[in-house]
Every structure is written in C-alpha cells, then in structure tokens.
Design a protein around this motif. Structure first.
Motif, PDB file in Angstrom:
ATOM      1  N   TYR A  64       0.834  -1.207   0.000  1.00  0.00           N
ATOM      2  CA  TYR A  64       0.000   0.000   0.000  1.00  0.00           C
ATOM      3  C   TYR A  64       0.874   1.264   0.000  1.00  0.00           C
ATOM      4  N   LYS A  65       1.906   1.259   0.827  1.00  0.00           N
ATOM      5  CA  LYS A  65       2.790   2.427   0.906  1.00  0.00           C
ATOM      6  C   LYS A  65       3.500   2.677  -0.419  1.00  0.00           C
ATOM      7  N   ALA A  66       3.969   1.600  -1.040  1.00  0.00           N
ATOM      8  CA  ALA A  66       4.662   1.734  -2.320  1.00  0.00           C
ATOM      9  C   ALA A  66       3.709   2.274  -3.387  1.00  0.00           C
ATOM     10  N   LYS A  67       2.473   1.808  -3.361  1.00  0.00           N
ATOM     11  CA  LYS A  67       1.485   2.292  -4.338  1.00  0.00           C
ATOM     12  C   LYS A  67       1.167   3.761  -4.105  1.00  0.00           C
ATOM     13  N   ASP A  68       1.012   4.153  -2.850  1.00  0.00           N
ATOM     14  CA  ASP A  68       0.751   5.561  -2.535  1.00  0.00           C
ATOM     15  C   ASP A  68       1.907   6.450  -2.968  1.00  0.00           C
ATOM     16  N   ALA A  69       3.133   5.895  -2.891  1.00  0.00           N
ATOM     17  CA  ALA A  69       4.320   6.672  -3.257  1.00  0.00           C
ATOM     18  C   ALA A  69       4.558   6.688  -4.762  1.00  0.00           C
ATOM     19  N   GLY A  70       3.750   5.933  -5.499  1.00  0.00           N
ATOM     20  CA  GLY A  70       3.909   5.900  -6.953  1.00  0.00           C
ATOM     21  C   GLY A  70       5.050   5.018  -7.425  1.00  0.00           C
ATOM     22  N   ARG A 147      -1.737  -7.312  15.428  1.00  0.00           N
ATOM     23  CA  ARG A 147      -1.385  -5.940  15.791  1.00  0.00           C
ATOM     24  C   ARG A 147      -1.489  -4.990  14.585  1.00  0.00           C
ATOM     25  N   TYR A 148      -1.542  -5.567  13.384  1.00  0.00           N
ATOM     26  CA  TYR A 148      -1.644  -4.740  12.181  1.00  0.00           C
ATOM     27  C   TYR A 148      -3.089  -4.513  11.733  1.00  0.00           C
ATOM     28  N   ILE A 149      -4.042  -5.190  12.365  1.00  0.00           N
ATOM     29  CA  ILE A 149      -5.440  -5.062  11.952  1.00  0.00           C
ATOM     30  C   ILE A 149      -5.938  -3.610  12.011  1.00  0.00           C
ATOM     31  N   PRO A 150      -5.660  -2.868  13.091  1.00  0.00           N
ATOM     32  CA  PRO A 150      -6.105  -1.464  13.110  1.00  0.00           C
ATOM     33  C   PRO A 150      -5.537  -0.662  11.933  1.00  0.00           C
ATOM     34  N   ALA A 151      -4.266  -0.921  11.585  1.00  0.00           N
ATOM     35  CA  ALA A 151      -3.656  -0.206  10.452  1.00  0.00           C
ATOM     36  C   ALA A 151      -4.361  -0.581   9.152  1.00  0.00           C
ATOM     37  N   PHE A 152      -4.736  -1.853   9.012  1.00  0.00           N
ATOM     38  CA  PHE A 152      -5.457  -2.278   7.810  1.00  0.00           C
ATOM     39  C   PHE A 152      -6.838  -1.630   7.743  1.00  0.00           C
ATOM     40  N   MET A 153      -7.506  -1.550   8.875  1.00  0.00           N
ATOM     41  CA  MET A 153      -8.839  -0.938   8.876  1.00  0.00           C
ATOM     42  C   MET A 153      -8.766   0.515   8.432  1.00  0.00           C
ATOM     43  N   ARG A 154      -7.727   1.221   8.873  1.00  0.00           N
ATOM     44  CA  ARG A 154      -7.556   2.613   8.434  1.00  0.00           C
ATOM     45  C   ARG A 154      -7.218   2.671   6.946  1.00  0.00           C
ATOM     46  N   ARG A 155      -6.409   1.704   6.499  1.00  0.00           N
ATOM     47  CA  ARG A 155      -6.013   1.706   5.089  1.00  0.00           C
ATOM     48  C   ARG A 155      -7.191   1.359   4.188  1.00  0.00           C
ATOM     49  N   PHE A 156      -8.026   0.424   4.624  1.00  0.00           N
ATOM     50  CA  PHE A 156      -9.214   0.081   3.839  1.00  0.00           C
ATOM     51  C   PHE A 156     -10.162   1.276   3.768  1.00  0.00           C
ATOM     52  N   SER A 157     -10.251   2.012   4.871  1.00  0.00           N
ATOM     53  CA  SER A 157     -11.115   3.202   4.885  1.00  0.00           C
ATOM     54  C   SER A 157     -10.622   4.222   3.867  1.00  0.00           C
ATOM     55  N   LYS A 158      -9.305   4.369   3.806  1.00  0.00           N
ATOM     56  CA  LYS A 158      -8.724   5.307   2.835  1.00  0.00           C
ATOM     57  C   LYS A 158      -9.028   4.866   1.407  1.00  0.00           C
ATOM     58  N   SER A 159      -8.930   3.559   1.148  1.00  0.00           N
ATOM     59  CA  SER A 159      -9.219   3.034  -0.192  1.00  0.00           C
ATOM     60  C   SER A 159     -10.682   3.243  -0.552  1.00  0.00           C
ATOM     61  N   PHE A 160     -11.551   2.975   0.419  1.00  0.00           N
ATOM     62  CA  PHE A 160     -12.984   3.179   0.196  1.00  0.00           C
ATOM     63  C   PHE A 160     -13.275   4.617  -0.206  1.00  0.00           C
ATOM     64  N   LEU A 161     -12.772   5.547   0.608  1.00  0.00           N
ATOM     65  CA  LEU A 161     -13.032   6.957   0.343  1.00  0.00           C
ATOM     66  C   LEU A 161     -12.366   7.402  -0.951  1.00  0.00           C
ATOM     67  N   GLY A 162     -11.259   6.748  -1.306  1.00  0.00           N
ATOM     68  CA  GLY A 162     -10.597   7.081  -2.561  1.00  0.00           C
ATOM     69  C   GLY A 162     -11.479   6.796  -3.760  1.00  0.00           C
ATOM     70  N   LEU A 163     -12.400   5.824  -3.621  1.00  0.00           N
ATOM     71  CA  LEU A 163     -13.322   5.518  -4.724  1.00  0.00           C
ATOM     72  C   LEU A 163     -14.236   6.694  -5.022  1.00  0.00           C
ATOM     73  N   ALA A 171      -7.577   8.944   7.032  1.00  0.00           N
ATOM     74  CA  ALA A 171      -8.942   8.417   7.009  1.00  0.00           C
ATOM     75  C   ALA A 171      -9.110   7.338   8.068  1.00  0.00           C
ATOM     76  N   SER A 172     -10.245   7.325   8.723  1.00  0.00           N
ATOM     77  CA  SER A 172     -10.536   6.358   9.775  1.00  0.00           C
ATOM     78  C   SER A 172     -11.853   5.656   9.462  1.00  0.00           C
ATOM     79  N   PRO A 173     -12.088   4.496  10.080  1.00  0.00           N
ATOM     80  CA  PRO A 173     -13.367   3.816   9.874  1.00  0.00           C
ATOM     81  C   PRO A 173     -14.567   4.694  10.229  1.00  0.00           C
TER      82      PRO A 173
END
Length: 351
Positions: A64-70, A147-163, A171-173
């Motif tokens: 995800y980070k690499a994709k965000d960085a282009g 321990r990474y689940i909260p980070a994924f939930m925030r990342r999924f929220s960002k992807s959702f809103l990106g649509l 972005a947060s849930p």
C-alpha cells in the motif's frame, strides 16, 4: 473475512482467477467456490490477515505504501510476493490492487459479484462499527499479525473513500461511515470494468449458483451445492475468537506484571526492614567507646620499645657479636668428627 484460510504449498502456482467483488459482496462464498473448482489455495484477504504472521501482514501494508508513493516496480514486486502460491484471490487487500494483479497475471480471469448497493452499505456499516472499537489499537498491540489489523482498517477506509475521489491520509473507519455510502460500491464496480478486458470479466450474483462461474472457467458443474457462507455469522465467530485470544493475552500480561511488581515490592520491603534493623543496631552501640577501647589496646603495646629491640639486634656490632658464637670444629683422634657448640649452653655432643 470469515473464510477458512488456505495456505499455499507450491510457490510456483500462479493466480488464475481474481475475485474482484469488494468486501461484503459474498467474498467468503466466492473464495470457497473457487477453491472447490480450481483445487488449490485461495487467498481470501480478510482471513489471511487473521492467521498469518507479522511478516505477511506487513508485506501488504508495504505494498500500500509503495502504491501511494507511486513506486510501481516495488508495488508489483510486493504484490507478487504476497500472492505467490495461490490460484485465486478474493476480498481486501487484493481487490485494492486489481490493476497490479492484471499486470502480474495478464491471463487471469476476473469475477465481479454484484450486490444491491443499499444492502451492501448497511452490511459495511454494521461490520465497521463492530470491528473497530476505540480500544482496538491497544488491545491488538501485543499479538503477532493481529497488531496490524487497526492499520489495515484505516487503510481500507482510505481506499474506500478514494473511490469517491476523497484523498485523506488520516482516514478512519468512523470517517468512512460518516462520508461513505452505497455509491462506493458503484464506483468500485465501475473501476473494475475500466481495467479488465470484457473477455476476461464475468459479472454475476451469488444466487445464480455454479452455472455461470463454471461456464466462464470451463469446468464441470459440481454436484455439491454452491457454498452459501454466512458472512455476518462468520465475522461474529471470528470476532468471538479474536476477543477470547485478546483476553487470554492480556490476562497473561497483567498476571505476569502483577507477579513482577509484587516480587519487586516484597524485595524492596524486606531490604528496607533490613536497613532499619542495621541502623537500630548501630544506634545501640557506643561507637566512640568501642573505637576508644581498640585504641587503648593498641597503646598497651610499647611499639617503640618492641621495634627498638629488633633494631638493636640488627645493629652491625651486635650482628658481629652474634656471628662470633658459631660452632667450632673439634677432631678427637679416637672419635668421629663432632661439633661442639660454645654458645653459653651445656656442650652437646653429636655423633
């Protein structure tokens, strides 16, 4: 989330099918159906994140980070590593990387499961509210993988809103629930259609069963009924297991901490009592008197007189006088050699 997780055993297997339906569109049922038809491990993202180790979970976050960085090259490398050995993918994170998956596996077929947007959104809100309590970050911190689940939930929220064209790195849930809606599923399906060639895309609904999927993949229709996994029930079961596991871990942490704290307090308390007793013992002693007695004992010895005697003995004149009292040899004719000591004591004959 909710499918039984498949673990790849042959890293040379390539992805043949990409289930492009977003989460809450029957991804569990789709993954089970593909596993049955393709006879291989299927990467159901939500389930994998719950059973894999830190390294695997971090792999997707790095993608995800690499994709965000282009950084396209790095993104492709990480996605390829994360999908190695699977014959199909479903659910997030993979659905957020459909363009990359199509580039990595250009011959892969894509299945887009449709669902009523209004019902879909109600399901998303219910899951997001249940899966993202305020204490999630702290509760999951000591558990590998989770321990990474909260980070994924925030990342999924960002992807959702990106649509919806909303770009928000924080972005947060909660923000997703506030700003999202049924239109997000419409936007996602539109994006899938824009990147997948029509000849490689199947759009279907789960109620249609095996037939359209089997025709699309060119396989026989199984005699078994089409999988009807209850996503909501599966999520509840996963949530119960997660809560139990989290509770066990934190009970262990608190128990260990309590033992350590009590042990430290006990040692400190006993040390304090020992110091107090030692101090009281010192207070009961007349230290000056004790040391005075020692000094008096030392004074009773006439050191100067004692050392004077030693010095007198070692004076040159006395040493010469002492050396004069050495044994004299006597050689009687009728006897063996003897030594007569003339030291002032009675003569001693040694034979």
């Amino acid at each position: 989330m909710g499918a039984s997780s498949s673990i790849p055993t042959d890293p040379n297997q390539r992805v043949q099918v990409i289930a492009a339906g977003y989460g809450r569109t029957g991804t569990v049922s789709t993954a089970l159906a593909l596993e049955r038809l393709l006879k291989g491990p299927v990467l159901h993202g939500g389930s994998q994140l719950l059973v894999r180790d830190d390294k695997y979970c971090k792999l997707w976050l790095d993608a995800y980070k690499a994709k965000d960085a282009g950084d396209k090259k790095k993104t492709l490398k990480l996605v390829k590593e994360a999908t190695a050995g699977f014959v199909a993918t479903a659910d997030v994170p993979p659905v957020d990387f459909i363009p990359e998956l199509m580039e990595l596996y250009p011959e892969a077929k894509v299945v887009l499961v449709r669902r009523d947007p209004e019902k879909w959104w109600k399901s998303v809100v219910a899951l997001t509210s249940k899966a993202t309590p305020w204490w999630l970050d702290v509760a999951m911190a000591p558990i590998p993988g989770w321990r990474y689940i909260p980070a994924f939930m925030r990342r999924f929220s960002k992807s959702f809103l990106g649509l919806a064209g909303v770009s928000d790195d924080k972005a947060s849930p909660a923000e997703l629930i506030e700003r999202g809606g049924p239109f997000l599923l419409v936007a996602h399906n539109r994006r899938v259609r824009s990147v997948v060639p029509k000849r490689q895309l199947l759009e279907m609904e789960l109620r249609e069963g095996w037939k359209p999927l089997c025709q699309f993949l060119g396989v026989r229709v199984p005699k078994d009924p089409f999988p009807r996994a209850n996503d909501a029930k599966a999520v509840d079961e996963h949530a119960a297991r997660i809560f139990t596991r989290v509770l066990q871990v934190w009970v262990g942490i608190f128990s260990t901490t309590a033992v350590v704290v009590y042990t430290g307090w006990w040692l400190w308390r006993n040390k304090q009592q020992s110091l107090i007793r030692a101090w009281k013992s010192l207070k009961t002693m007349d230290v000056r008197k004790a040391f005075g007695n020692v000094w008096k004992s030392i004074r009773l010895i006439d050191l100067r007189k004692s050392f004077g005697r030693v010095w007198n003995f070692f004076k040159p004149a006395n040493i010469k006088k002492s050396l004069g009292a050495v044994p004299k040899a006597v050689w009687p004719e009728s006897k063996k050699p003897v030594v007569e000591h003339s030291t002032g004591y009675s003569s001693i004959w040694l034979e």
